[in-house]
Design a protein around this motif. Sequence first.
Motif, PDB file in Angstrom:
ATOM      1  N   ASP A 140       0.637  -1.400   0.099  1.00  0.00           N
ATOM      2  CA  ASP A 140      -0.029   0.033   0.058  1.00  0.00           C
ATOM      3  C   ASP A 140       0.903   1.276   0.047  1.00  0.00           C
ATOM      4  O   ASP A 140       0.564   2.276  -0.723  1.00  0.00           O
ATOM      5  CB  ASP A 140      -0.918   0.013   1.145  1.00  0.00           C
ATOM      6  N   ALA A 141       1.831   1.243   0.805  1.00  0.00           N
ATOM      7  CA  ALA A 141       2.696   2.434   0.814  1.00  0.00           C
ATOM      8  C   ALA A 141       3.518   2.676  -0.392  1.00  0.00           C
ATOM      9  O   ALA A 141       3.735   3.718  -0.942  1.00  0.00           O
ATOM     10  CB  ALA A 141       3.794   2.187   2.246  1.00  0.00           C
ATOM     11  N   LEU A 142       4.259   1.362  -1.024  1.00  0.00           N
ATOM     12  CA  LEU A 142       4.732   1.551  -2.528  1.00  0.00           C
ATOM     13  C   LEU A 142       3.816   2.309  -3.208  1.00  0.00           C
ATOM     14  O   LEU A 142       4.027   2.873  -4.302  1.00  0.00           O
ATOM     15  CB  LEU A 142       5.312   0.127  -2.535  1.00  0.00           C
ATOM     16  N   SER A 143       2.722   1.736  -3.420  1.00  0.00           N
ATOM     17  CA  SER A 143       1.535   2.061  -4.438  1.00  0.00           C
ATOM     18  C   SER A 143       1.302   3.579  -4.199  1.00  0.00           C
ATOM     19  O   SER A 143       1.207   4.406  -5.058  1.00  0.00           O
ATOM     20  CB  SER A 143       0.338   1.302  -4.237  1.00  0.00           C
ATOM     21  N   ALA A 144       1.049   4.067  -2.841  1.00  0.00           N
ATOM     22  CA  ALA A 144       1.048   5.507  -2.763  1.00  0.00           C
ATOM     23  C   ALA A 144       2.222   6.259  -3.195  1.00  0.00           C
ATOM     24  O   ALA A 144       1.907   7.261  -3.736  1.00  0.00           O
ATOM     25  CB  ALA A 144       0.565   5.627  -1.351  1.00  0.00           C
ATOM     26  N   ALA A 145       3.251   5.686  -2.979  1.00  0.00           N
ATOM     27  CA  ALA A 145       4.537   6.464  -3.274  1.00  0.00           C
ATOM     28  C   ALA A 145       4.487   6.419  -4.913  1.00  0.00           C
ATOM     29  O   ALA A 145       4.950   7.849  -5.509  1.00  0.00           O
ATOM     30  CB  ALA A 145       5.895   5.681  -3.085  1.00  0.00           C
ATOM     31  N   VAL A 146       4.137   5.638  -5.754  1.00  0.00           N
ATOM     32  CA  VAL A 146       4.149   5.619  -7.051  1.00  0.00           C
ATOM     33  C   VAL A 146       3.026   6.635  -7.544  1.00  0.00           C
ATOM     34  O   VAL A 146       3.144   7.383  -8.623  1.00  0.00           O
ATOM     35  CB  VAL A 146       4.049   4.243  -7.771  1.00  0.00           C
ATOM     36  N   ARG A 147       1.759   6.635  -6.832  1.00  0.00           N
ATOM     37  CA  ARG A 147       0.610   7.421  -7.427  1.00  0.00           C
ATOM     38  C   ARG A 147       1.241   8.972  -7.176  1.00  0.00           C
ATOM     39  O   ARG A 147       0.413   9.837  -7.695  1.00  0.00           O
ATOM     40  CB  ARG A 147      -0.481   7.276  -6.448  1.00  0.00           C
ATOM     41  N   ALA A 148       2.119   9.249  -6.228  1.00  0.00           N
ATOM     42  CA  ALA A 148       2.536  10.643  -5.889  1.00  0.00           C
ATOM     43  C   ALA A 148       3.401  11.238  -7.135  1.00  0.00           C
ATOM     44  O   ALA A 148       3.732  12.299  -7.256  1.00  0.00           O
ATOM     45  CB  ALA A 148       3.356  10.811  -4.560  1.00  0.00           C
ATOM     46  N   VAL A 149       3.709  10.345  -7.980  1.00  0.00           N
ATOM     47  CA  VAL A 149       4.416  10.841  -9.063  1.00  0.00           C
ATOM     48  C   VAL A 149       3.804  11.619  -9.996  1.00  0.00           C
ATOM     49  O   VAL A 149       2.380  11.142 -10.409  1.00  0.00           O
ATOM     50  CB  VAL A 149       5.079   9.567  -9.862  1.00  0.00           C
ATOM     51  N   ASP A 150       4.076  12.909 -10.629  1.00  0.00           N
ATOM     52  CA  ASP A 150       3.275  13.585 -11.384  1.00  0.00           C
ATOM     53  C   ASP A 150       2.846  12.835 -12.931  1.00  0.00           C
ATOM     54  O   ASP A 150       4.117  12.209 -13.249  1.00  0.00           O
ATOM     55  CB  ASP A 150       4.187  14.778 -11.797  1.00  0.00           C
ATOM     56  N   GLY A 151       1.760  12.817 -13.265  1.00  0.00           N
ATOM     57  CA  GLY A 151       1.419  12.200 -14.414  1.00  0.00           C
ATOM     58  C   GLY A 151       0.909  10.854 -14.054  1.00  0.00           C
ATOM     59  O   GLY A 151       0.663  10.385 -15.384  1.00  0.00           O
ATOM     60  N   ILE A 152       0.798  10.336 -12.938  1.00  0.00           N
ATOM     61  CA  ILE A 152       0.174   9.086 -12.588  1.00  0.00           C
ATOM     62  C   ILE A 152      -0.876   9.037 -11.755  1.00  0.00           C
ATOM     63  O   ILE A 152      -1.056  10.055 -10.722  1.00  0.00           O
ATOM     64  CB  ILE A 152       1.292   8.108 -11.908  1.00  0.00           C
ATOM     65  N   THR A 153      -2.133   8.602 -12.418  1.00  0.00           N
ATOM     66  CA  THR A 153      -3.338   8.559 -11.514  1.00  0.00           C
ATOM     67  C   THR A 153      -3.732   7.336 -10.633  1.00  0.00           C
ATOM     68  O   THR A 153      -3.980   7.679  -9.457  1.00  0.00           O
ATOM     69  CB  THR A 153      -4.410   8.745 -12.291  1.00  0.00           C
TER      70      THR A 153
END
Length: 374
Positions: A140-153
């Motif tokens: 969950d934490a890793l998914s949230a970190a990737v979602r925080a990248v600009d351009g990723i929903t």
Amino acid sequence: MKGWTFVSLRCEGFNHAKLMSALQAQAVHASDYTRLSGREFTFAVAKKDLRKTFAILEDMCYTYSVADVSRVAKTARTALWRLGFAVSLLVFSVLVAFSRGYVWRLEITGNQAVPDKVIENALADHNIAVGKKLSAFDADALSAAVRAVDGITLASVRRVGTTVYVEVFESDPAAPPLPSSNSDIVSRYDAVVTRVIARQGTALVKAGDNVFAGTPLIGAYRKNSEEGAEPLPGPASGIVYGKVAFTYSQTVATEWWESVPKSTRRRTRLRLFGLTVGKKPKSEAGAEVVETERKFNVFLPISVITSRVTVFERQKRTADIEDLAQKAQDEALAAFIHGEQTSGFTAHRTVRDLGGGLYRVNVFIEAEMVIGGA
């Protein structure tokens, strides 16, 4: 381009142009084409396109084989051969046992605009990287970190063994304004129209129309709804496709003379204080003299002059007209593919005897391509 993604194939058969056209029609990019003889040639394709490539080759009755493998495979085979199967198996088992607590592969899918490196950096901030030991894995934490990248929903991160899989969904990019022209879009070639995509303006041609270079394709105006009223000026935007014919011509000879080396001899002279000891070789018909001069010693003003005399003789060469015609066609196709963007093409050739061992090879290529657009 990640890893070793290309495989070189060695094929045997005629009509190489038809094969290249068939590959391009199936969206298979062939590169590094090399003609070995009238029948044999090599080219490279991406590994992901091997299945389609093999199917096309078999359907066209080509004989083929894999001419090269990836460097990783060669290294592995060499290691197994040197170490022996038993030692290699033991080493492999130890490595597998040791590596279970590490991440050895990151597989990222779904991204087009966001580079892999940006996503890898987001994971690295949470100690997830290739070669790092796994102390903890919080999906969950890793998914949230990737979602925080600009351009990723949206993002999903999961682990299977020593591989971490990352699936992302990117934000919809803002649509750029449509390209357009304030004047009519005209044809760049003589062609037969195959498709018309008019986004703005008025389409002036339809599929099947014959047009010449300079013919208006999409008018920079739109029709007025009122009967008899003048058209309303406006931008022209769209793409028009058409079949275009190209001709390449080349004169070839089945017989010719070449100068080939017959014998070589050397002669050495010395030069001291401006005086030369030894004679310079005389020039003679059909011979080439190449001279080099070097210092004999850095402390003494002595130079050594070496003359290399190569005597040439003329020899008659011959070639089969079919091989020469195929070579001319392959060269024409290579120049065409390098210079034009098409969605498929066909090619054929004619050979005309000019007499005296000379032939005129005409290569005709018909391709569908963009003939005008903005």
